[in-house]
Design a protein around this motif. Sequence first.
Motif, PDB file in Angstrom:
ATOM      1  N   LEU A 151      45.838  27.099  -9.570  1.00 55.71           N
ATOM      2  CA  LEU A 151      44.588  28.075  -8.511  1.00 55.71           C
ATOM      3  C   LEU A 151      43.047  28.289  -8.924  1.00 55.71           C
ATOM      4  O   LEU A 151      42.251  28.552  -8.282  1.00 55.71           O
ATOM      5  CB  LEU A 151      45.534  29.055  -7.570  1.00 55.71           C
ATOM      6  N   ALA A 183      34.989  18.401  -5.002  1.00 55.56           N
ATOM      7  CA  ALA A 183      35.628  18.256  -5.908  1.00 55.56           C
ATOM      8  C   ALA A 183      36.352  18.795  -5.314  1.00 55.56           C
ATOM      9  O   ALA A 183      37.841  18.500  -6.208  1.00 55.56           O
ATOM     10  CB  ALA A 183      34.949  17.771  -7.284  1.00 55.56           C
ATOM     11  N   ALA A 184      36.258  20.166  -5.307  1.00 58.37           N
ATOM     12  CA  ALA A 184      37.468  21.286  -5.046  1.00 58.37           C
ATOM     13  C   ALA A 184      37.336  21.269  -4.125  1.00 58.37           C
ATOM     14  O   ALA A 184      39.375  21.064  -4.514  1.00 58.37           O
ATOM     15  CB  ALA A 184      36.383  22.491  -4.916  1.00 58.37           C
ATOM     16  N   VAL A 185      37.498  20.621  -2.900  1.00 56.83           N
ATOM     17  CA  VAL A 185      38.200  20.330  -1.872  1.00 56.83           C
ATOM     18  C   VAL A 185      39.452  19.286  -1.992  1.00 56.83           C
ATOM     19  O   VAL A 185      40.468  19.092  -1.789  1.00 56.83           O
ATOM     20  CB  VAL A 185      37.324  20.275  -0.627  1.00 56.83           C
ATOM     21  N   LYS A 186      39.029  18.107  -2.313  1.00 57.59           N
ATOM     22  CA  LYS A 186      40.275  17.372  -3.099  1.00 57.59           C
ATOM     23  C   LYS A 186      40.764  17.641  -3.659  1.00 57.59           C
ATOM     24  O   LYS A 186      41.809  17.476  -4.064  1.00 57.59           O
ATOM     25  CB  LYS A 186      39.234  15.937  -3.552  1.00 57.59           C
ATOM     26  N   TYR A 237      41.157  24.820  -9.283  1.00 55.71           N
ATOM     27  CA  TYR A 237      40.318  24.716  -7.943  1.00 55.71           C
ATOM     28  C   TYR A 237      39.179  24.953  -7.698  1.00 55.71           C
ATOM     29  O   TYR A 237      37.966  24.961  -7.217  1.00 55.71           O
ATOM     30  CB  TYR A 237      41.616  25.072  -6.854  1.00 55.71           C
ATOM     31  N   LEU A 238      38.952  26.989  -8.222  1.00 56.05           N
ATOM     32  CA  LEU A 238      37.890  27.764  -7.531  1.00 56.05           C
ATOM     33  C   LEU A 238      36.971  26.620  -8.953  1.00 56.05           C
ATOM     34  O   LEU A 238      35.462  26.702  -8.574  1.00 56.05           O
ATOM     35  CB  LEU A 238      38.023  28.881  -8.010  1.00 56.05           C
ATOM     36  N   MET A 280      30.859  11.092  -3.308  1.00 57.50           N
ATOM     37  CA  MET A 280      31.663   9.729  -4.743  1.00 57.50           C
ATOM     38  C   MET A 280      31.928   8.627  -5.143  1.00 57.50           C
ATOM     39  O   MET A 280      32.780   8.495  -6.198  1.00 57.50           O
ATOM     40  CB  MET A 280      32.101  11.045  -5.926  1.00 57.50           C
ATOM     41  N   LEU A 309      32.828  24.989   1.679  1.00 65.01           N
ATOM     42  CA  LEU A 309      32.255  22.825   2.000  1.00 65.01           C
ATOM     43  C   LEU A 309      32.046  23.140   3.877  1.00 65.01           C
ATOM     44  O   LEU A 309      30.278  22.485   4.123  1.00 65.01           O
ATOM     45  CB  LEU A 309      34.008  22.128   1.417  1.00 65.01           C
ATOM     46  N   PHE A 330      41.547  20.528  -4.341  1.00 67.10           N
ATOM     47  CA  PHE A 330      42.920  21.430  -3.723  1.00 67.10           C
ATOM     48  C   PHE A 330      43.914  20.568  -3.199  1.00 67.10           C
ATOM     49  O   PHE A 330      44.737  21.449  -2.880  1.00 67.10           O
ATOM     50  CB  PHE A 330      41.873  22.685  -2.841  1.00 67.10           C
ATOM     51  N   VAL A 335      42.518  30.821  -1.713  1.00 61.96           N
ATOM     52  CA  VAL A 335      41.399  30.042  -2.877  1.00 61.96           C
ATOM     53  C   VAL A 335      41.803  28.991  -2.199  1.00 61.96           C
ATOM     54  O   VAL A 335      39.902  28.189  -2.055  1.00 61.96           O
ATOM     55  CB  VAL A 335      42.341  29.266  -4.381  1.00 61.96           C
ATOM     56  N   ILE A 384      37.508  27.867  -0.475  1.00 59.96           N
ATOM     57  CA  ILE A 384      37.292  26.170  -0.981  1.00 59.96           C
ATOM     58  C   ILE A 384      36.899  25.789   0.463  1.00 59.96           C
ATOM     59  O   ILE A 384      35.286  24.991   0.598  1.00 59.96           O
ATOM     60  CB  ILE A 384      37.921  25.732  -1.679  1.00 59.96           C
ATOM     61  N   ILE A 385      37.817  25.381   1.582  1.00 63.87           N
ATOM     62  CA  ILE A 385      37.496  24.672   2.558  1.00 63.87           C
ATOM     63  C   ILE A 385      36.042  25.623   2.738  1.00 63.87           C
ATOM     64  O   ILE A 385      35.293  24.870   3.999  1.00 63.87           O
ATOM     65  CB  ILE A 385      38.653  24.838   3.333  1.00 63.87           C
TER      66      ILE A 385
END
Lengths: 554, 99
Positions: free
Chosen positions: A199, A218-221, A202-203, B97, B82, A223, B74, B78-79
């Motif tokens: 976790l 990158a973080a979304v993928k 990811y952050l 990418m 984004l 995670f 978490v 993140i979502i």
Amino acid sequence: MSASAVHSLWTMAATAPASNEIGKIDAPKIEYAQLSPTLIVIGAALIGILIEAFVPRRSRYYAQVGTAVLALVAAFIAVLALAADGYGTTKAHIAAMGAVAVDGPALFLQGTILLAGLVAIFTFAERRLDPAAHGNQVDSFAAQAASVPGSDSEKAALKAGFTTTEVFPLALFAIGGMLVFPAANDLLTLFIALEVFSLPLYLLCALARRNRLMSQEAAVKYFLLGAFASAFTLFGIALLYGYSGSVSYARIAGVVDGSVQDIDPALADTMGNDALLLIGAALVVMGLLFKVGAVPFHMWTPDVYQGAPTPVTGFMAAATKVAAFGALLRLLYVVLPGLRWDWRPVMWGVAIVTMLGGAIVAITQTDIKRLLAYSSIAHAGFILAGVIAMNPEGISSVLFYLAAYSFVTIGAFAVVTLVRDAGGEATHLSKWAGLGRRSPLVAAVFAVFLLAFAGIPLTSGFAGKFAVFKAAAEGGAGPLVVVGVLSSAVAAFFYIRVIVLMFFSEPQPGGPTVAVPSALTTTAIAVGVAVTLVLGVAPQYFLDLAGQAGVFAR
Amino acid sequence: MNPVNYLYLAALLFSIGATGVLIRRNAIVVFMCVELMLNACNLAFVAFSRLHGNLDGQIIAFFTMVVAAAEVVVGLAIIVSLFRSRHSASVDDASLMKL
């Protein structure tokens, strides 16, 4: 009617606990001294959160870096003290009510993770590479992660000189989880440690200062795929629990090889169901292979390595791999040796496609971070060859390889942070052309790391590969060694290509400049070079150390 | 009732979740499918716990709930970040990418 009598109309006294049963529950016995490396790191991470809350913004950076470095050094000393006490060899045992093993592989890998984490913290703390914004020195992390890229709030945060000092406690939490992961001695501890180190990672991936959109992507993928993989791991754990009626490694191993004595009817029923065992073991191993980045489960690696802030990439590439291979070794060697006729053919296949896939796809890469990502996939394949060996040399060679590989990786990514142009790091390979003419020292250091990745003699990479392939050959995996040597040759091609590009082509006009780092990144790179050369020239002492450490407690 | 039926239900829920992760395109929905998979694991743990007559599985279910909650914290952070920078939570749009 008295008050108590009325009360008794609708209540009744609870029956007294029969013969004082509460007094009979034994408090769990926790060996704090033997768990001290993990406890120190997690404790320092909690202190880091308090620093975020109470220390004024201008002194937070120094407080956080100081806490993190002190904690990692203290934890490393604790590991050394435990090893000196003989917990790695003669006194190896299972601590914390069967949850955590204190044995040779655990202590060796914990020491490696702590040192790699310390070096990575140095690269996290670097503030000399990016030009100062509004008179404030900045590091590789976003001024304010919550502000939208390009928005007014981001500009305001930049102007105010904010920095995301939360990265230090996050990294410490990740390191804390990684310390438990290879030492976990039951499946529940394994899963919790997996989440505790995943976790924060990811952050951390989402916090880049430059290229923030790529970093968030990158973080979304990472995670979504990481959560997907850990759900599979958890279902595998559920099935193994259903098979054996326990999550303890020793108990499951006993049920698998049929050596348990106390079989009740329910266990006798589930023990006969091989589907539970095979599917459960496959799912748990799959989750670990995802973390390792082995080929059918590697899709996240290049994108995450490219998008994450480069210091985080180095940390992730080194420490995650060490922790995940440690857990994989313990699972396969302690829990599932009775199942080796089933898992070895599968792992053969995984190792072969990982070595070949990583090496071949890396040839076509044009971005240095993606290239290093595919190279890390190929290296996962080489390490898997050692895991498959299924002999004592297999354990010690994998331990040695992990220690050697982690410092090379952090050093290589630290060099990547130095090569910069106006847009931040210049990661496109074409911009690296002629770097050797412009900054011979940086190019030479990077060449040393690339040669170590390629496994050229007199570098740690050669000693590691030799040990792993020797163990695999002795373990009856000869064809695997042939494939490994072939894909090493393919891999050497693209490493050498980068060296040729740096030294034998003309520098482009308007090419990148090499930033002069502070002592922090210099230390990280110097440690990488030193470990690479020492483990390459005189590997025997460390091979012996890994050999002594290579016995699991069960 | 035979506890094995609960295991079939758990496997079914898990498969629905896994299929959802693979075919849905909104990051939030993908994430909810992962949560469904975790809850399917919980059901399996509790069913096995009943089958074996020990409490380990029920305790693990509590740990899973806590892990799922931490994952929500978490993951949503993140979502949402984004979504705020792209005005879209589609996992297909996040392709900077792609080669």
